[in-house]
Motif scaffolding. Structure first.
Motif, PDB file in Angstrom:
ATOM      1  N   ALA A  32      25.771 -15.996  44.236  1.00 29.91           N
ATOM      2  CA  ALA A  32      25.290 -15.783  42.861  1.00 29.91           C
ATOM      3  C   ALA A  32      25.614 -14.261  42.775  1.00 29.91           C
ATOM      4  O   ALA A  32      25.462 -13.377  43.713  1.00 29.91           O
ATOM      5  CB  ALA A  32      23.783 -16.041  42.659  1.00 29.91           C
ATOM      6  N   PRO A  33      25.913 -13.796  41.750  1.00 25.60           N
ATOM      7  CA  PRO A  33      26.253 -12.214  41.314  1.00 25.60           C
ATOM      8  C   PRO A  33      24.873 -11.476  41.664  1.00 25.60           C
ATOM      9  O   PRO A  33      23.798 -12.135  41.474  1.00 25.60           O
ATOM     10  CB  PRO A  33      26.650 -12.150  39.947  1.00 25.60           C
ATOM     11  CG  PRO A  33      26.146 -13.302  39.194  1.00 25.60           C
ATOM     12  CD  PRO A  33      26.137 -14.363  40.364  1.00 25.60           C
ATOM     13  N   SER A  34      24.781 -10.159  41.945  1.00 27.78           N
ATOM     14  CA  SER A  34      23.650  -9.278  42.248  1.00 27.78           C
ATOM     15  C   SER A  34      23.086  -8.677  40.842  1.00 27.78           C
ATOM     16  O   SER A  34      22.397  -7.726  41.062  1.00 27.78           O
ATOM     17  CB  SER A  34      23.645  -8.290  43.356  1.00 27.78           C
ATOM     18  OG  SER A  34      24.836  -7.609  43.290  1.00 27.78           O
ATOM     19  N   TYR A  35      23.840  -9.059  39.809  1.00 29.90           N
ATOM     20  CA  TYR A  35      23.494  -8.461  38.475  1.00 29.90           C
ATOM     21  C   TYR A  35      23.291  -9.256  37.506  1.00 29.90           C
ATOM     22  O   TYR A  35      23.581 -10.459  37.615  1.00 29.90           O
ATOM     23  CB  TYR A  35      24.710  -7.453  38.327  1.00 29.90           C
ATOM     24  CG  TYR A  35      26.123  -8.181  38.351  1.00 29.90           C
ATOM     25  CD1 TYR A  35      26.486  -8.467  37.105  1.00 29.90           C
ATOM     26  CD2 TYR A  35      26.721  -8.084  39.442  1.00 29.90           C
ATOM     27  CE1 TYR A  35      27.592  -9.278  37.176  1.00 29.90           C
ATOM     28  CE2 TYR A  35      28.029  -8.702  39.483  1.00 29.90           C
ATOM     29  CZ  TYR A  35      28.455  -9.222  38.224  1.00 29.90           C
ATOM     30  OH  TYR A  35      29.595  -9.828  38.146  1.00 29.90           O
ATOM     31  N   ALA A  36      22.691  -8.993  36.332  1.00 33.16           N
ATOM     32  CA  ALA A  36      22.701  -9.833  35.271  1.00 33.16           C
ATOM     33  C   ALA A  36      23.698  -9.209  34.213  1.00 33.16           C
ATOM     34  O   ALA A  36      24.386  -8.216  34.432  1.00 33.16           O
ATOM     35  CB  ALA A  36      21.299  -9.340  34.502  1.00 33.16           C
ATOM     36  N   GLU A  37      23.998 -10.282  33.186  1.00 34.01           N
ATOM     37  CA  GLU A  37      25.157  -9.739  32.298  1.00 34.01           C
ATOM     38  C   GLU A  37      24.461  -9.656  31.082  1.00 34.01           C
ATOM     39  O   GLU A  37      23.552 -10.237  30.467  1.00 34.01           O
ATOM     40  CB  GLU A  37      26.308 -10.937  32.375  1.00 34.01           C
ATOM     41  CG  GLU A  37      26.877 -10.983  33.645  1.00 34.01           C
ATOM     42  CD  GLU A  37      27.926 -12.316  33.518  1.00 34.01           C
ATOM     43  OE1 GLU A  37      27.612 -13.137  32.759  1.00 34.01           O
ATOM     44  OE2 GLU A  37      28.579 -12.181  34.540  1.00 34.01           O
ATOM     45  N   GLY A  38      25.094  -8.488  30.409  1.00 40.94           N
ATOM     46  CA  GLY A  38      24.894  -8.469  28.785  1.00 40.94           C
ATOM     47  C   GLY A  38      25.827  -7.787  28.104  1.00 40.94           C
ATOM     48  O   GLY A  38      27.058  -7.738  28.567  1.00 40.94           O
ATOM     49  N   LEU A  39      25.582  -7.423  26.898  1.00 41.67           N
ATOM     50  CA  LEU A  39      26.611  -7.188  25.783  1.00 41.67           C
ATOM     51  C   LEU A  39      25.760  -6.073  24.883  1.00 41.67           C
ATOM     52  O   LEU A  39      24.804  -6.432  24.383  1.00 41.67           O
ATOM     53  CB  LEU A  39      26.732  -8.500  24.854  1.00 41.67           C
ATOM     54  CG  LEU A  39      27.819  -8.210  23.830  1.00 41.67           C
ATOM     55  CD1 LEU A  39      29.335  -7.985  24.345  1.00 41.67           C
ATOM     56  CD2 LEU A  39      28.031  -9.426  22.927  1.00 41.67           C
ATOM     57  N   VAL A  40      26.930  -4.907  24.797  1.00 39.61           N
ATOM     58  CA  VAL A  40      26.148  -3.755  23.721  1.00 39.61           C
ATOM     59  C   VAL A  40      26.426  -4.621  22.393  1.00 39.61           C
ATOM     60  O   VAL A  40      27.372  -5.148  21.783  1.00 39.61           O
ATOM     61  CB  VAL A  40      27.075  -2.801  23.784  1.00 39.61           C
ATOM     62  CG1 VAL A  40      26.690  -1.757  22.643  1.00 39.61           C
ATOM     63  CG2 VAL A  40      27.073  -2.182  25.089  1.00 39.61           C
ATOM     64  N   VAL A  41      25.008  -4.857  21.537  1.00 35.76           N
ATOM     65  CA  VAL A  41      25.051  -5.260  20.420  1.00 35.76           C
ATOM     66  C   VAL A  41      25.017  -4.153  19.093  1.00 35.76           C
ATOM     67  O   VAL A  41      24.593  -4.498  17.946  1.00 35.76           O
ATOM     68  CB  VAL A  41      23.982  -6.224  20.207  1.00 35.76           C
ATOM     69  CG1 VAL A  41      24.103  -7.564  21.156  1.00 35.76           C
ATOM     70  CG2 VAL A  41      22.497  -5.392  20.488  1.00 35.76           C
ATOM     71  N   SER A  42      25.342  -3.072  19.431  1.00 33.00           N
ATOM     72  CA  SER A  42      25.502  -1.988  18.510  1.00 33.00           C
ATOM     73  C   SER A  42      26.665  -1.645  18.166  1.00 33.00           C
ATOM     74  O   SER A  42      27.648  -1.292  18.831  1.00 33.00           O
ATOM     75  CB  SER A  42      24.596  -0.572  19.054  1.00 33.00           C
ATOM     76  OG  SER A  42      24.903   0.194  17.949  1.00 33.00           O
ATOM     77  N   SER A  43      26.883  -1.855  16.727  1.00 32.56           N
ATOM     78  CA  SER A  43      28.236  -1.634  16.152  1.00 32.56           C
ATOM     79  C   SER A  43      28.801  -0.006  16.372  1.00 32.56           C
ATOM     80  O   SER A  43      29.966   0.213  16.307  1.00 32.56           O
ATOM     81  CB  SER A  43      28.410  -1.912  14.595  1.00 32.56           C
ATOM     82  OG  SER A  43      27.785  -1.267  14.098  1.00 32.56           O
ATOM     83  N   SER A  44      28.122   0.716  16.715  1.00 31.19           N
ATOM     84  CA  SER A  44      28.431   2.161  17.377  1.00 31.19           C
ATOM     85  C   SER A  44      28.499   2.457  18.694  1.00 31.19           C
ATOM     86  O   SER A  44      28.703   3.488  18.971  1.00 31.19           O
ATOM     87  CB  SER A  44      27.611   3.220  16.304  1.00 31.19           C
ATOM     88  OG  SER A  44      26.233   3.117  16.626  1.00 31.19           O
ATOM     89  N   GLY A  45      28.104   1.449  19.310  1.00 29.69           N
ATOM     90  CA  GLY A  45      28.004   1.730  20.944  1.00 29.69           C
ATOM     91  C   GLY A  45      26.471   2.302  21.562  1.00 29.69           C
ATOM     92  O   GLY A  45      25.429   2.167  20.300  1.00 29.69           O
ATOM     93  N   VAL A  46      26.458   2.551  22.598  1.00 31.84           N
ATOM     94  CA  VAL A  46      25.144   2.947  23.110  1.00 31.84           C
ATOM     95  C   VAL A  46      25.437   4.018  23.957  1.00 31.84           C
ATOM     96  O   VAL A  46      26.248   4.125  24.916  1.00 31.84           O
ATOM     97  CB  VAL A  46      24.429   1.785  23.721  1.00 31.84           C
ATOM     98  CG1 VAL A  46      24.909   1.415  24.856  1.00 31.84           C
ATOM     99  CG2 VAL A  46      22.907   2.292  23.763  1.00 31.84           C
ATOM    100  N   LYS A  47      24.427   5.136  23.926  1.00 31.87           N
ATOM    101  CA  LYS A  47      24.503   6.339  24.957  1.00 31.87           C
ATOM    102  C   LYS A  47      23.920   5.584  26.226  1.00 31.87           C
ATOM    103  O   LYS A  47      22.817   5.018  26.290  1.00 31.87           O
ATOM    104  CB  LYS A  47      23.517   7.220  24.630  1.00 31.87           C
ATOM    105  CG  LYS A  47      24.386   7.937  23.260  1.00 31.87           C
ATOM    106  CD  LYS A  47      23.648   9.078  22.725  1.00 31.87           C
ATOM    107  CE  LYS A  47      24.165   9.791  21.558  1.00 31.87           C
ATOM    108  NZ  LYS A  47      23.119  10.798  20.842  1.00 31.87           N
TER     109      LYS A  47
END
Length: 105
Positions: free
Chosen positions: A28-43
Motif C-alpha cells: 500500500a502506498p505511504s501517502y494519500a491521493e488528492g486533486l487540486v480543485v481550484s481553477s487557478s491552482g494553489v500556493k
C-alpha cells in the motif's frame, strides 16, 4: 492463468495482510491521493498558515500526494492543511480534495 494468494501476518497490535500477485507483493502506498480543485491552482506554503512563505505552487486539477493533515489556519471555512508527500510544503484542504484517507500528522 495467474494465481492470487492472500496471506496474513500477525502484528503486535493488529493483523497485517499482504496481497501477492504472481509472486510479487503489492504494498500500500505511504501517502494519500488528492486533486487540486481550484481553477487557478494553489500556493504551496512552508508551514500550515497563509502568512508562511510560498515555496511553490500546484496547477489546476493537478494530482497530488499527501503525507498527513493538521488543523491550522482557517481558509474560507476549512482549517485542515495537508503536508505534501515527496516535496516540501503544505496546502490548504480548501483547494485540494483528498480521494483516499489522509492520516493525522
Amino acid at each position: 492463468m495467474r494465481m492470487f494468494r492472500k496471506i496474513a501476518v500477525a502484528g503486535t497490535a493488529a493483523a497485517v495482510s499482504t496481497v501477492l500477485f504472481a509472486g510479487t507483493a503489492l504494498a500500500a502506498p505511504s501517502y494519500a491521493e488528492g486533486l487540486v480543485v481550484s481553477s487557478s491552482g494553489v500556493k504551496v506554503r512552508a508551514n500550515a498558515t497563509t502568512t508562511s512563505r510560498v515555496v511553490g505552487s500546484l496547477g489546476p486539477w493537478e494530482k497530488v500526494r499527501l503525507s498527513c493533515q493538521v488543523q491550522a489556519k482557517w481558509v474560507e471555512g476549512n482549517n485542515i492543511w495537508y503536508r505534501l508527500h515527496g516535496q516540501p510544503g503544505w496546502v490548504s484542504a480548501r483547494y485540494v480534495h483528498n480521494y483516499t484517507v489522509v492520516e493525522w500528522c
